[in-house]
Design an enzyme around this catalytic site. Structure first.
Site, PDB file in Angstrom:
ATOM      1  N   LYS A 176       0.372  -0.841  -7.886  1.00 21.64           N
ATOM      2  CA  LYS A 176       1.323  -0.229  -8.821  1.00 21.64           C
ATOM      3  C   LYS A 176       2.639  -0.073  -8.078  1.00 21.64           C
ATOM      4  CE  LYS A 176       2.354   4.092  -9.951  1.00 21.64           C
ATOM      5  NZ  LYS A 176       3.822   3.931 -10.093  1.00 21.64           N
ATOM      6  N   GLU A 251       0.642   7.786   3.593  1.00 23.99           N
ATOM      7  CA  GLU A 251       1.826   7.735   4.455  1.00 23.99           C
ATOM      8  C   GLU A 251       2.900   8.521   3.715  1.00 23.99           C
ATOM      9  OE1 GLU A 251       4.426   7.569   6.680  1.00 23.99           O
ATOM     10  OE2 GLU A 251       5.086   5.870   5.488  1.00 23.99           O
ATOM     11  N   CYS A 285      11.419   7.579   4.922  1.00 22.86           N
ATOM     12  CA  CYS A 285      10.580   8.656   5.447  1.00 22.86           C
ATOM     13  C   CYS A 285      10.838   8.823   6.936  1.00 22.86           C
ATOM     14  CB  CYS A 285       9.110   8.442   5.121  1.00 22.86           C
ATOM     15  SG  CYS A 285       8.500   6.849   5.553  1.00 22.86           S
ATOM     16  N   GLU A 386      11.811  18.110   3.720  1.00 17.33           N
ATOM     17  CA  GLU A 386      12.373  16.773   3.552  1.00 17.33           C
ATOM     18  C   GLU A 386      13.355  16.749   2.375  1.00 17.33           C
ATOM     19  OE1 GLU A 386       9.660  13.554   2.301  1.00 17.33           O
ATOM     20  OE2 GLU A 386      10.560  12.391   3.936  1.00 17.33           O
TER      21      GLU A 386
HETATM   22  C1  UN1 Z   1      10.047   4.284   5.311  1.00 16.88           C
HETATM   23  O1  UN1 Z   1      10.896   4.999   5.810  1.00 16.88           O
HETATM   24  O2  UN1 Z   1       9.498   4.612   4.249  1.00 16.88           O
HETATM   25  O3  UN1 Z   1      11.012   2.076  10.429  1.00 16.88           O
HETATM   26  C2  UN1 Z   1       9.674   2.996   5.928  1.00 16.88           C
HETATM   27  C3  UN1 Z   1      11.764   1.917   9.475  1.00 16.88           C
HETATM   28  C4  UN1 Z   1      11.457   0.826   8.488  1.00 16.88           C
HETATM   29  C5  UN1 Z   1      10.390   1.258   7.559  1.00 16.88           C
HETATM   30  C6  UN1 Z   1      10.647   2.607   6.970  1.00 16.88           C
HETATM   31  N1  UN1 Z   1      11.072  -0.356   9.182  1.00 16.88           N
HETATM   32  O4  UN1 Z   1      12.730   2.636   9.322  1.00 16.88           O
END
Ligand code: UN1
Length: 494
Positions: A176, A251, A285, A386
């Site tokens: 999805k 995650e 993230c 966050e």
């Molecule tokens: C994310 O922030 O959801 O390491 C992934 C990084 C990228 C992936 C981020 N290669 O900032």
């Protein structure tokens, strides 16, 4: 221009959602630009997709892994040819600037090549048996039908992190895509099909979490779940998966700290701070959302960072003069605005930004100004929660030990960074920072696909994407004993 209409992909067929409902995918830099119309799926569509994935599993699991891998290799080749078009599609639906969406497609290409190589590895172990004339080994088995729920911030890279290792291990999938950025998943899966993926091996059900995501998690024939998104939703997903004893990889959020010591190369640290905090409009993230500054360099660093933040050119990511795109939608603007209010009320000093940009072309999309707060103390909400927007908090420290304590004093544990030229400090930080990722003299963003990606504490539940961590998640161990003694041998007894 008429709106492009996309359907679900089920068993190799493009089909409308059973409800007949659809939703629109809008360009966050220009609302009037509709990227496409997508199906609003529900549990019935999910059930169809699971049935298709289950049927395809019967043959896909028996396809030799090196042959499965060849399809991934070809996928990498075709993605390379289509990189520019797919990057443009992604900027249009997600907003981040073209150089970044090219990077996002590149991350999928890297994952394709890496996982293609795994097709001729997927190593297990051989080990001596404790009994004579007996052979022992462990082999990786596929898990079955895997359900994937993807986020909007890395609309192609993250689906590739989920799909490619699952496929090379012999699983079939339903995914999805995020409702804000479904097109990039379509582009990715179309490429897989063009590379020779058989029908039903990957299925797409577009739609929203409660109606389309939840039934993926609870469907009895879905044997593993991979979710990337907020900790709030991850808790719901994890609990639902646990109720059915399903492996579930979560995650989730981060509140990533960059520590800048007084011996750091300040020019380098500034470049890292601007990229880490405002790259992807802070919507990673892994984004740098706290910068912990040694008090000896805090004033100079702060002044220079604010100057850089003010100078950032914010606009439509398709226009290459701009360095930072919009936020994904109104809800994210509201979250950033809300946290600016909270931080101001808590006594943090707003040095720049802090508001939505509404003049001129900015009025057509969801743009937020690069925002810097100083005078932040570690217990403030702006230092703990966050934001997922272009908002960074500056905190002061007097020593590395104090900085590490501040960095660790949060509920998350994804990424961390230390800027220092002292190797002893670097290794102490590597050891003591509670996070899944630590960078030395580089910002908190920029993970490479062949290393494990994920975090500790409320960032994750112990699994990793990328690297061999992904292979571990998408395969299950089978231990095999072959007794060629021609007699009953009893382990632990004879
Ligand atoms: C994310 O922030 O959801 O390491 C992934 C990084 C990228 C992936 C981020 N290669 O900032």
């Amino acid at each position: 221009m008429s709106t492009a209409v996309y359907k679900n992909l089920i068993g190799g067929q493009w089909v409308t959602a059973r409800s007949g409902k659809t939703f629109l995918n809008l360009n966050p830099a220009r609302y009037e630009d509709t990227v496409g119309e997508f199906p609003t799926s529900n549990a019935e569509d999910v059930a169809d997709a699971v049935a298709a994935a289950k049927a395809a599993y019967a043959t896909w699991r028996l396809t030799p892994a090196p042959k499965r891998a060849e399809i991934l290799y070809r996928t990498g080749e075709i993605l390379t040819q289509r990189k520019e078009q797919y990057a443009r599609d992604m900027t249009r639906e997600m907003g981040k600037v073209l150089s970044e969406t090219r990077g996002d497609v590149q991350e999928a290409i890297d994952t394709a090549y890496y996982m293609a190589g795994e097709g001729r590895r997927l190593f297990g172990q051989t080990t001596p048996s404790e009994l004579p004339n007996k052979f022992a080994m462990s082999v990786r088995m596929p898990v079955g039908v895997c359900g994937m729920i993807a986020p909007w911030n890395f609309p192609m890279a993250i689906p590739s992190w989920k799909l490619f290792p699952a496929l090379v291990c012999g699983n079939t999938c339903l995914i999805k895509p995020a409702e804000d950025t479904p097109l990039s998943t379509y582009n990715l899966v179309q490429t897989l099909m063009d590379a020779g993926l058989p029908p039903g091996v990957v299925n797409i059900v577009a739609g929203f979490g409660p109606e389309a995501g939840a039934p993926i998690v609870t469907h009895p024939d879905v044997r593993a779940i991979s979710f990337t998104g907020s900790s709030e939703v991850g808790r719901i997903v994890g609990q639902a998966a646990a109720a059915n004893f399903k492996p579930c990889s979560l995650e989730m959020g981060g509140k990533n700290a960059m520590i800048v010591m007084e011996d750091a190369n300040l020019d380098l640290a500034l470049d890292g701070a601007v990229w880490g905090a405002f790259g992807t409009t802070g919507q990673r993230c892994t984004a740098t959302s706290r910068i912990i500054l040694h008090k000896k360099i805090a004033a100079e660093f702060t002044e220079r960072l604010v100057a850089r933040a003010r100078a950032l050119r914010v606009g439509d990511g398709l226009d290459e003069q701009f360095e930072m795109g919009p936020q994904i939608n109104q809800q994210q603007i509201d979250t950033s605005t809300h946290y600016v209010e909270i931080a101001t009320r808590e006594g943090a000093r707003l040095l720049c930004g802090g508001e939505r940009l509404i003049e001129g072309a900015h009025a057509k999309g969801t743009f937020f100004a690069p925002t810097v707060f100083s005078g932040v103390t570690p217990s403030m909400r702006i230092a703990q929660e966050e934001v997922f927007g272009p908002v960074v908090s500056l905190i002061e420290c007097g020593s590395l030990e104090e900085a590490i304590g501040q960095a660790n004093g949060i509920q998350y544990g994804l990424s961390t960074a230390l800027y220092s030229r002292d190797v002893n400090r670097a290794f102490a930080a590597i050891r003591d920072l509670e996070a899944g990722i630590t960078y030395i003299n580089a910002p908190t963003i920029g993970a490479e696909v062949h290393l494990p990606f994920g975090g500790v504490k409320q960032t994750g539940n112990g699994h990793r994407e990328g690297g061999t961590g992904a292979i571990d998640f998408y395969s299950s161990w089978k231990s095999v004993y072959v007794d060629y003694s021609d007699k009953l041998q009893r382990a632990q007894i004879d």
